[in-house]
Design a protein around this motif. Structure first.
Motif, PDB file in Angstrom:
ATOM      1  N   VAL A  51     -37.165  61.192  84.058  1.00  0.00           N
ATOM      2  CA  VAL A  51     -36.301  60.105  83.593  1.00  0.00           C
ATOM      3  C   VAL A  51     -34.853  60.542  83.808  1.00  0.00           C
ATOM      4  CG1 VAL A  51     -35.592  58.690  81.633  1.00  0.00           C
ATOM      5  CG2 VAL A  51     -37.997  59.310  81.914  1.00  0.00           C
ATOM      6  N   VAL A  94     -38.116  48.588  84.114  1.00  0.00           N
ATOM      7  CA  VAL A  94     -37.828  49.992  84.394  1.00  0.00           C
ATOM      8  C   VAL A  94     -37.204  50.078  85.781  1.00  0.00           C
ATOM      9  CG1 VAL A  94     -38.832  52.300  84.702  1.00  0.00           C
ATOM     10  CG2 VAL A  94     -39.783  50.771  82.983  1.00  0.00           C
ATOM     11  N   ALA A 152     -43.676  54.938  79.786  1.00  0.00           N
ATOM     12  CA  ALA A 152     -42.615  53.928  79.791  1.00  0.00           C
ATOM     13  C   ALA A 152     -41.918  53.912  78.433  1.00  0.00           C
ATOM     14  CB  ALA A 152     -43.192  52.558  80.121  1.00  0.00           C
ATOM     15  N   ALA A 156     -37.913  54.514  77.655  1.00  0.00           N
ATOM     16  CA  ALA A 156     -37.105  53.425  77.080  1.00  0.00           C
ATOM     17  C   ALA A 156     -36.383  53.813  75.848  1.00  0.00           C
ATOM     18  CB  ALA A 156     -37.988  52.237  76.769  1.00  0.00           C
TER      19      ALA A 156
END
Length: 156
Positions: A51, A94, A152, A156
């Motif tokens: 990420v 995303v 995910a 986030a």
């Protein structure tokens, strides 16, 4: 209908071909919301290594994932020519960092084949199928497996 055929796009559906390093991948066009140039992201503390951070997308905060790092094919060094593919994955938006968007592929009968069986279930989780194009072998990614709900959520 076998399990492989049940998971694939139908003839006439379109895929977006992207490049990560020297490898070509395809993403179901119905998952893609937009394609935008790279903008510097703001790091997220304690985020997974794949990420990169977050960006502001018209007032919404969007996590950005280095798709190459997530696939295990090497991290992408963001540059002015890098692209963020904004995708809808498992109910959330995303950003996926790739080196380039190359083409749109229209699925034809017999184009997609099962990924090679190398005894590792991980390959079949990430790759829904493979196809040969003029540019070489392209792997069709399963975004739900590449970024399952728990990954995910971490992004986030």
């Amino acid at each position: 209908m076998n399990e492989f055929a049940q998971r694939l796009p139908l003839a006439g559906e379109e895929l977006i071909e992207v490049r990560i390093g020297d490898q070509q991948y395809a993403i179901d066009i119905m998952s893609v919301r937009e394609i935008r140039g790279w903008t510097t992201s703001t790091p997220l503390p304690h985020a997974p290594a794949h990420v990169l951070g977050m960006i502001n997308l018209r007032g919404a905060i969007l996590p950005v994932v280095d798709l190459g790092a997530r696939l295990g094919v090497g991290s992408t060094t963001p540059s002015a020519s890098s692209v963020v593919v904004v995708a809808h994955i498992d109910g959330r938006e995303v950003g996926l960092l790739v080196d380039a968007v190359c083409d749109i592929i229209t699925v034809t009968e017999g184009l997609l084949q099962p990924p090679p069986d190398i005894g590792d279930q991980g390959v079949r989780e990430f790759v829904r199928g493979v196809m040969t194009t003029e540019g070489g072998i392209v792997s069709l990614l399963s975004l739900d497996s590449v970024l399952p709900a728990e990954v995910a959520a971490q992004a986030a």
